[in-house]
Design a protein around this motif. Structure first.
Motif, PDB file in Angstrom:
ATOM      1  N   GLU A  72      13.798   9.543  13.255  1.00 39.91           N
ATOM      2  CA  GLU A  72      14.666   8.443  13.687  1.00 39.91           C
ATOM      3  C   GLU A  72      14.327   7.159  12.917  1.00 39.91           C
ATOM      4  O   GLU A  72      13.330   7.098  12.199  1.00 39.91           O
ATOM      5  N   ASN A  73      15.157   6.160  13.100  1.00 45.44           N
ATOM      6  CA  ASN A  73      15.150   4.957  12.288  1.00 45.44           C
ATOM      7  C   ASN A  73      13.786   4.252  12.179  1.00 45.44           C
ATOM      8  O   ASN A  73      13.241   4.071  11.096  1.00 45.44           O
ATOM      9  N   MET A  74      13.208   3.884  13.318  1.00 41.38           N
ATOM     10  CA  MET A  74      11.969   3.099  13.312  1.00 41.38           C
ATOM     11  C   MET A  74      10.770   3.910  12.807  1.00 41.38           C
ATOM     12  O   MET A  74       9.971   3.420  12.006  1.00 41.38           O
ATOM     13  N   PHE A  75      10.659   5.165  13.266  1.00 43.98           N
ATOM     14  CA  PHE A  75       9.558   6.009  12.778  1.00 43.98           C
ATOM     15  C   PHE A  75       9.687   6.163  11.262  1.00 43.98           C
ATOM     16  O   PHE A  75       8.698   6.121  10.529  1.00 43.98           O
ATOM     17  N   GLY A  76      10.922   6.319  10.798  1.00 44.12           N
ATOM     18  CA  GLY A  76      11.163   6.502   9.369  1.00 44.12           C
ATOM     19  C   GLY A  76      10.799   5.260   8.572  1.00 44.12           C
ATOM     20  O   GLY A  76      10.291   5.346   7.448  1.00 44.12           O
ATOM     21  N   ASP A  77      11.063   4.098   9.142  1.00 44.78           N
ATOM     22  CA  ASP A  77      10.707   2.845   8.472  1.00 44.78           C
ATOM     23  C   ASP A  77       9.199   2.798   8.237  1.00 44.78           C
ATOM     24  O   ASP A  77       8.725   2.509   7.138  1.00 44.78           O
ATOM     25  N   ILE A  78       8.442   3.115   9.283  1.00 39.51           N
ATOM     26  CA  ILE A  78       6.984   3.016   9.203  1.00 39.51           C
ATOM     27  C   ILE A  78       6.406   4.110   8.295  1.00 39.51           C
ATOM     28  O   ILE A  78       5.593   3.835   7.411  1.00 39.51           O
TER      29      ILE A  78
ATOM     30  N   THR B 253       7.774   5.750   5.873  1.00 42.76           N
ATOM     31  CA  THR B 253       8.099   5.658   4.440  1.00 42.76           C
ATOM     32  C   THR B 253       7.255   4.587   3.736  1.00 42.76           C
ATOM     33  O   THR B 253       6.953   4.732   2.564  1.00 42.76           O
ATOM     34  N   ASP B 254       6.869   3.541   4.430  1.00 40.39           N
ATOM     35  CA  ASP B 254       5.935   2.599   3.806  1.00 40.39           C
ATOM     36  C   ASP B 254       4.588   3.282   3.589  1.00 40.39           C
ATOM     37  O   ASP B 254       3.942   3.113   2.557  1.00 40.39           O
ATOM     38  N   GLU B 255       4.167   4.056   4.571  1.00 37.28           N
ATOM     39  CA  GLU B 255       2.903   4.779   4.428  1.00 37.28           C
ATOM     40  C   GLU B 255       3.000   5.755   3.246  1.00 37.28           C
ATOM     41  O   GLU B 255       2.120   5.794   2.381  1.00 37.28           O
ATOM     42  N   ALA B 256       4.090   6.511   3.210  1.00 35.66           N
ATOM     43  CA  ALA B 256       4.249   7.528   2.161  1.00 35.66           C
ATOM     44  C   ALA B 256       4.338   6.908   0.771  1.00 35.66           C
ATOM     45  O   ALA B 256       3.940   7.524  -0.220  1.00 35.66           O
ATOM     46  N   SER B 257       4.834   5.671   0.707  1.00 36.91           N
ATOM     47  CA  SER B 257       5.010   5.043  -0.600  1.00 36.91           C
ATOM     48  C   SER B 257       3.668   4.818  -1.301  1.00 36.91           C
ATOM     49  O   SER B 257       3.599   4.774  -2.529  1.00 36.91           O
TER      50      SER B 257
ATOM     51  N   GLU C  46      19.189   1.967  -3.598  1.00 45.80           N
ATOM     52  CA  GLU C  46      18.329   0.791  -3.749  1.00 45.80           C
ATOM     53  C   GLU C  46      16.872   1.199  -3.888  1.00 45.80           C
ATOM     54  O   GLU C  46      16.468   2.249  -3.394  1.00 45.80           O
ATOM     55  N   PRO C  47      16.067   0.368  -4.566  1.00 43.13           N
ATOM     56  CA  PRO C  47      14.641   0.636  -4.618  1.00 43.13           C
ATOM     57  C   PRO C  47      14.046   0.462  -3.229  1.00 43.13           C
ATOM     58  O   PRO C  47      14.584  -0.301  -2.410  1.00 43.13           O
ATOM     59  N   VAL C  48      12.918   1.137  -2.960  1.00 41.11           N
ATOM     60  CA  VAL C  48      12.273   1.000  -1.653  1.00 41.11           C
ATOM     61  C   VAL C  48      11.563  -0.360  -1.535  1.00 41.11           C
ATOM     62  O   VAL C  48      11.425  -0.913  -0.455  1.00 41.11           O
ATOM     63  N   HIS C  49      11.162  -0.929  -2.688  1.00 43.80           N
ATOM     64  CA  HIS C  49      10.427  -2.201  -2.622  1.00 43.80           C
ATOM     65  C   HIS C  49      11.334  -3.368  -2.229  1.00 43.80           C
ATOM     66  O   HIS C  49      12.563  -3.256  -2.237  1.00 43.80           O
ATOM     67  N   GLY C  50      10.709  -4.492  -1.909  1.00 47.19           N
ATOM     68  CA  GLY C  50      11.453  -5.683  -1.514  1.00 47.19           C
ATOM     69  C   GLY C  50      11.710  -6.613  -2.694  1.00 47.19           C
ATOM     70  O   GLY C  50      11.646  -6.196  -3.858  1.00 47.19           O
ATOM     71  N   SER C  51      11.974  -7.889  -2.375  1.00 41.21           N
ATOM     72  CA  SER C  51      12.413  -8.834  -3.394  1.00 41.21           C
ATOM     73  C   SER C  51      11.244  -9.494  -4.145  1.00 41.21           C
ATOM     74  O   SER C  51      11.466 -10.221  -5.110  1.00 41.21           O
ATOM     75  N   ALA C  52      10.006  -9.222  -3.699  1.00 42.39           N
ATOM     76  CA  ALA C  52       8.785  -9.717  -4.378  1.00 42.39           C
ATOM     77  C   ALA C  52       8.933 -11.125  -4.936  1.00 42.39           C
ATOM     78  O   ALA C  52       8.779 -11.336  -6.148  1.00 42.39           O
ATOM     79  N   PRO C  53       9.222 -12.113  -4.085  1.00 42.63           N
ATOM     80  CA  PRO C  53       9.482 -13.474  -4.582  1.00 42.63           C
ATOM     81  C   PRO C  53       8.312 -14.057  -5.379  1.00 42.63           C
ATOM     82  O   PRO C  53       8.527 -14.888  -6.262  1.00 42.63           O
ATOM     83  N   ASP C  54       7.091 -13.582  -5.105  1.00 39.38           N
ATOM     84  CA  ASP C  54       5.917 -14.120  -5.817  1.00 39.38           C
ATOM     85  C   ASP C  54       5.931 -13.817  -7.314  1.00 39.38           C
ATOM     86  O   ASP C  54       5.306 -14.515  -8.101  1.00 39.38           O
TER      87      ASP C  54
END
Ligand code: IPM
Ligand code: MG
Length: 362
Positions: free
Chosen positions: A242-248, A250-254, A281-289
Motif C-alpha cells: 500500500e501507499n505509505m508502506f511503499g513510500d518508506i 522504497t527509500d530504504e531499498a534505494s 520520474e526519478p525517485v530522487h527529489g529536487s536536491a536544491p543544495d
C-alpha cells in the motif's frame, strides 16, 4: 511513430536532469525514426510562484492530452514552511490522483560495477534485482477524514487508511503480472497482525493470486520486510504494497543501489500491457543544495525515459538501447559525483547526458 510527451521539469535540479533526459530521447527518436513532441508544463514550487497553485488546470490538461508525462522533481526550502497553505508536493499528489496513476513501479537493480558505491557489504547486495509496486492513489495519503482540529482537551489530528476491494485487486494484479514476466515471486507486504485494511488486503491478494498459479505468493509484515530488505535483498523479486508502506520501503531499498541518482520510476494508470498511460520520474527529489551547479546525476531521469518507452509506447528495443548505453558509459568509468570513487572519471550532469547520447548514436 509520433508521440506527445508532457515535460514537467519542476524545481531544483529538475530542469538540469530533464534537459539531459530529453536530449537522450531525441537521439533515440533520430536513431529509430520516431518523432517525440514535447509539451512543457509547470508544476510544484515554480507553479506556486507563477500561478499560485502547485498544479494548474492547464498543466493537468496538457498531461491528459499527451501519451505520457515526464516529470523531474518538485520542492525546495523556499516553499517548506509547514504553515503555508500550499506545498510543491501537493502538485505531485494532484497529478497522481488527477491522472489515475495508481501503480507506482520502482525497480532497484544493483549494477555489479557500482557495488562499491553502496554502504552495504558486496556479498549482501550483489545480485539485487527487485521491483516495488506501490499503490499510489489510496490509503493514508488520500483517505477521508483527514484534518486537524481543536478539542477542549487539546489539539487533535486524523488521517484515514482506507482501501476498497477494487483498489487492492487492481494493484495486486499489476504485481502478479510483473512477477509472471520476471522470477515469478511476489511478496505482498502488509500489517495484517494489527490493521483491518491489511487483513482485507491479504484476503484479496490470496484470492486474486489463484488466477496466477505460476507465481509464488508470500505475505510479509511490513516490519519484517524492512529488516529483510537489508539482510537478504537479493531474495526479493516483486514486492506489492500500500501507499505509505511503499513510500518508506522504497527509500530504504534505494540505498541498495548506491545512489538515489540511479533510480527511475513509473506511475501507471493500468496494468502494464501494450501501451499504458503513465508518468515517469526519478525517485530522487529536487536536491536544491546542488541545483544549478551541473553536478546532479541525470541517470535516474534518463532511465525513467527508458521505462516510458517500455510501458507507455511499447518500444522495448528503444528502451534497452538507453539502458545499454547508460551501462556502457558507466563501464567506461564515467561517474557523476554521487557515484564517483577513486580511479573513475568525474563528469557533470551535462557531460553524462552527452556521453549517453553519443553512445546511442554510435
Ligand atoms: C515519493 C515522495 C512523495 C511521496 C512526497 C514528495 C509527497 O516521497 O514519491 O516517494 O510521499 O509519495
Ligand atoms: Mg518517498
Amino acid at each position: 511513430m509520433n508521440f506527445d510527451i508532457a515535460v514537467l521539469p519542476g524545481d531544483g535540479i529538475g530542469p538540469e536532469v530533464m534537459a539531459e533526459a530529453t536530449r537522450v530521447l531525441q537521439s533515440v527518436g533520430e536513431k529509430f525514426g520516431h518523432k517525440f513532441h514535447f509539451h512543457n508544463g509547470v508544476v510544484g514550487g515554480i507553479s506556486i510562484d507563477k500561478l499560485g497553485t502547485a498544479l494548474s488546470k492547464e498543466t493537468l490538461s496538457i498531461c491528459k492530452d499527451c501519451d505520457a508525462v515526464l516529470l523531474a522533481a518538485v520542492g525546495g526550502p523556499k516553499w517548506d514552511d509547514p504553515q503555508a497553505k500550499i506545498h510543491p508536493e501537493d502538485g505531485l499528489l494532484a497529478l497522481r490522483k488527477g491522472l489515475g496513476l495508481f501503480a507506482n513501479l520502482r525497480p532497484v537493480k544493483v549494477l555489479p560495477i557500482l557495488v562499491n558505491s553502496t554502504p552495504l557489504k558486496p556479498n549482501i547486495i550483489s545480485g539485487v534485482d527487485l521491483v516495488v509496486v506501490r499503490e499510489l492513489t489510496g490509503g493514508l495519503y488520500f483517505g477521508q477524514p483527514k484534518k486537524q482540529w481543536q478539542d477542549p482537551d487539546g489539539r487533535k489530528a486524523v488521517d484515514t487508511l482506507i482501501y476498497s476491494e477494487a483498489e487492492v485487486e487492481r494493484i495486486v494484479r499489476v504485481g502478479l503480472e510483473l512477477a509472471r514476466n520476471r522470477r515469478k515471486k511476489l511478496v505482498s507486504v502488509d500489517k495484517a497482525n494489527v490493521l483491518q485494511s491489511s487483513r482485507l488486503w491479504r484476503q484479496i491478494t490470496t484470492e486474486i493470486s489463484a488466477d496466477y498459479p505460476d507465481v509464488a505468493l508470500q505475505h510479509m509484515l511490513v516490519d519484517t520486510c524492512a529488516m529483510r530488505l537489508i539482510q537478504n535483498p537479493a531474495d526479493f523479486d516483486v514486492i506489492v504494497t500500500e501507499n505509505m508502506f511503499g513510500d518508506i520501503l522504497t527509500d530504504e531499498a534505494s540505498v541498495l543501489a548506491g545512489s538515489m541518482g540511479m533510480l527511475p520510476s513509473a506511475s501507471l494508470a493500468g496494468i502494464p500491457k501494450g501501451k499504458t498511460f503513465g508518468m515517469y520520474e526519478p525517485v530522487h527529489g529536487s536536491a536544491p543544495d546542488i541545483a544549478g551547479q551541473n553536478i546532479a546525476n541525470p541517470i535516474a531521469t534518463i532511465l525513467s525515459v527508458a521505462m516510458m518507452l517500455r510501458y507507455s509506447f511499447n518500444l522495448e528495443t528503444e528502451a534497452c538501447t538507453i539502458e545499454d548505453a547508460t551501462l556502457s558509459v558507466l563501464k567506461e568509468d564515467y561517474r557523476t559525483q554521487d557515484i564517483w570513487s577513486e580511479g573513475t572519471t568525474k563528469v557533470g550532469t551535462k557531460e553524462m547526458g552527452e556521453l549517453i547520447t553519443r553512445r546511442i548514436k554510435s
